[in-house]
Design a protein around this motif. Structure first.
Motif, short mmCIF file in Angstrom:
data_model
loop_
_atom_site.label_atom_id
_atom_site.label_comp_id
_atom_site.label_asym_id
_atom_site.label_seq_id
_atom_site.Cartn_x
_atom_site.Cartn_y
_atom_site.Cartn_z
N LYS A 83 0.83 -1.21 0.00
CA LYS A 83 0.00 0.00 0.00
C LYS A 83 0.87 1.26 0.00
O LYS A 83 0.70 2.15 -0.84
CB LYS A 83 -0.93 -0.01 1.23
N SER A 84 1.79 1.32 0.96
CA SER A 84 2.67 2.49 1.02
C SER A 84 3.56 2.55 -0.22
O SER A 84 3.88 3.63 -0.71
CB SER A 84 3.55 2.45 2.28
N PHE A 139 1.64 14.55 0.95
CA PHE A 139 1.65 13.22 1.55
C PHE A 139 1.68 13.34 3.07
O PHE A 139 2.58 13.98 3.62
CB PHE A 139 2.87 12.44 1.08
N LEU A 198 1.96 4.41 -2.99
CA LEU A 198 2.05 5.86 -2.81
C LEU A 198 3.46 6.36 -3.14
O LEU A 198 3.61 7.40 -3.78
CB LEU A 198 1.68 6.27 -1.38
N PRO A 242 2.16 11.23 6.42
CA PRO A 242 2.55 9.90 6.91
C PRO A 242 1.82 9.58 8.21
O PRO A 242 1.10 10.41 8.77
CB PRO A 242 4.05 10.06 7.17
N GLN A 243 1.99 8.35 8.67
CA GLN A 243 1.34 7.93 9.91
C GLN A 243 1.91 8.70 11.10
O GLN A 243 1.18 9.13 11.97
CB GLN A 243 1.59 6.43 10.09
N ASP A 264 -1.49 8.28 4.42
CA ASP A 264 -1.04 6.91 4.71
C ASP A 264 -1.21 6.61 6.20
O ASP A 264 -0.33 6.89 6.99
CB ASP A 264 0.42 6.74 4.28
N GLU A 265 -2.36 6.07 6.55
CA GLU A 265 -2.73 5.77 7.94
C GLU A 265 -2.53 7.00 8.81
O GLU A 265 -2.09 6.91 9.95
CB GLU A 265 -1.89 4.60 8.46
N SER A 266 -2.88 8.16 8.25
CA SER A 266 -2.58 9.40 8.96
C SER A 266 -3.66 9.79 9.95
O SER A 266 -3.58 10.84 10.57
CB SER A 266 -2.33 10.52 7.97
N SER A 275 -6.41 7.44 0.51
CA SER A 275 -6.02 7.05 1.87
C SER A 275 -5.55 5.61 1.89
O SER A 275 -5.96 4.80 1.06
CB SER A 275 -7.19 7.15 2.85
N VAL A 276 -4.73 5.32 2.88
CA VAL A 276 -4.39 3.95 3.18
C VAL A 276 -4.85 3.70 4.60
O VAL A 276 -4.61 4.54 5.48
CB VAL A 276 -2.86 3.74 3.10
#
Ligand SMILES: Nc1ncnc2c1ncn2[C@@H]1O[C@H](COP(=O)(O)OP(=O)(O)OP(=O)(O)O)[C@@H](O)[C@H]1O
Ligand SMILES: [Mg+2]
Length: 338
Positions: free
Chosen positions: A159-160, A187, A163, A189-190, A271-273, A298-299
């Motif tokens: 997934k990441s 972008f 991106l 990030p988490q 991304d899992e943010s 989104s992830v």
């Protein structure tokens, strides 16, 4: 063995050197004797005077020296030739390497064009940077403006990486990516990066937009439910603080979301943010994105995210994938298979 090889080579070398020494020394003596032998009978028969012998020897050696450059310089010439041969071999080798590199990289590169308003992926195959693992095979996705895509899949499914590939950080694979220029994308990030410094700098990061006023900053903090954050620096947006240790991960994630709302990129990548947020806080952020027709990808792992997206991409084993509309999926009452 190897020592035998070296000794044998040494023997060959010394034999050649010996023969060469015989030849050059013999040649030099010949240069002395030959004119004498030729002119001597003439002198003896009285046709030439003695001085002519010396003249002949002198003349002969001058001509000989000119002609025999190859022999007197034999060692230096052969060293030169050996040097040229070695350089030639190195040159050929480097050429070959270049040719191989071209073969390796060119057909195996993902093409990116930056003219598109949203994201369009054509037959996109994503591999890890050394090209050894295939993560996603021939993916086709077109996201309309205002559309939103949720990417789901097991940890490690890629997934990441997808991106990273869209960002242009990874280019190993095949196919084509159409997207806006990098400066128009953002972008998250988490684990957000907290810059050292003031709250203003924190919110304006990464910059390159129009400068927001204090009112803009306050309004944005309200949207992400951090209304009381300026109180921690006595309402002073320009005071330094240790943000990394002062804010919880969830607060940092909301702050990072505020950056997104200030920059207003054409496309946002999350991304899992929102992974550290409770559902009401998460809902609040996504509802804002939907209301203002943001285009975002989104992830995430939570199926509660489905309702905030128009499409869902499920990444499966060995590069397989399925793309579904979230509405259809929710109407069926199904969740994507894990
Ligand atoms: N730089 C790299 N070089 C080689 N392989 C990598 C590299 N970075 C990641 N990978 C591998 O690529 C695979 C996909 O990684 P990726 O980070 O995309 O997973 P993910 O789906 O985002 O997982 P998670 O849900 O845990 O974040 C993993 O097996 C990972 O080990
Ligand atoms: Mg990931």
């Amino acid at each position: 063995g190897r020592l035998g090889g070296v000794a044998g080579n040494m023997m060959v070398l010394s034999r050649w050197n010996r023969n060469l020494a015989f030849f050059t020394t013999g040649y030099n003596y010949l240069a002395l004797i030959l004119p004498t032998i030729i002119v001597a009978p003439l002198f003896l028969s009285g046709q030439k005077e003695f001085g002519d012998i010396t003249k002949a020897i002198g003349a002969f050696s001058v001509v000989l020296a000119a002609v025999s450059l190859v022999i007197t310089q034999f060692e230096r010439l052969s060293a030169f030739a050996a040097g040229v041969t070695r350089l030639g071999a190195l040159w050929d080798y480097l050429d070959e390497q270049d040719a191989e590199d071209d073969l390796d990289t060119e057909p195996d590169q993902i093409q990116i064009s930056e003219e598109e308003r949203t994201i369009s992926l054509d037959e996109l195959t994503v591999k890890t940077p050394n090209g050894e693992r295939l993560l996603i095979r021939e993916l086709d996705v077109k996201l309309p403006p205002g559309g939103s895509l949720l990417i789901m899949g097991e940890s490690g499914s890629g997934k990441s990486s997808l991106l990273r590939t869209i960002a242009g950080l990874w280019s190993c694979g095949e196919g084509h990516i159409g997207r806006p220029p990098y400066r128009n994308m953002m972008f998250l990030p988490q684990r957000p990066y907290m810059i050292p410094g003031t709250l203003r700098a924190q919110l304006e990061y990464p910059g390159a937009g129009k400068t927001p006023t204090d009112e803009d900053l306050k309004a944005t903090l309200e949207i992400v439910n951090l209304t009381s954050l300026p109180d921690r620096v006595d309402g002073d947006f320009d005071r330094d603080a240790d943000w990394v240790n002062m804010l919880s991960l969830g607060e940092q994630q909301r702050l990072s979301f505020a950056r997104l709302l200030i920059k207003k990129p054409a496309i946002a990548f999350l991304d899992e943010s929102t992974s550290a947020l409770d559902e009401p806080n998460e809902e609040r952020l996504y509802a804002h994105l939907r209301k203002h027709r943001y285009t975002f990808i989104s992830v995430g792992h939570r199926s509660t995210l489905l309702k905030y997206h128009t499409h869902v991409l499920q990444i499966g084993k060995e590069g397989s994938w399925t793309l579904l509309s979230c509405e259809e999926l929710l109407a069926q009452g199904n969740e994507p298979v894990r």
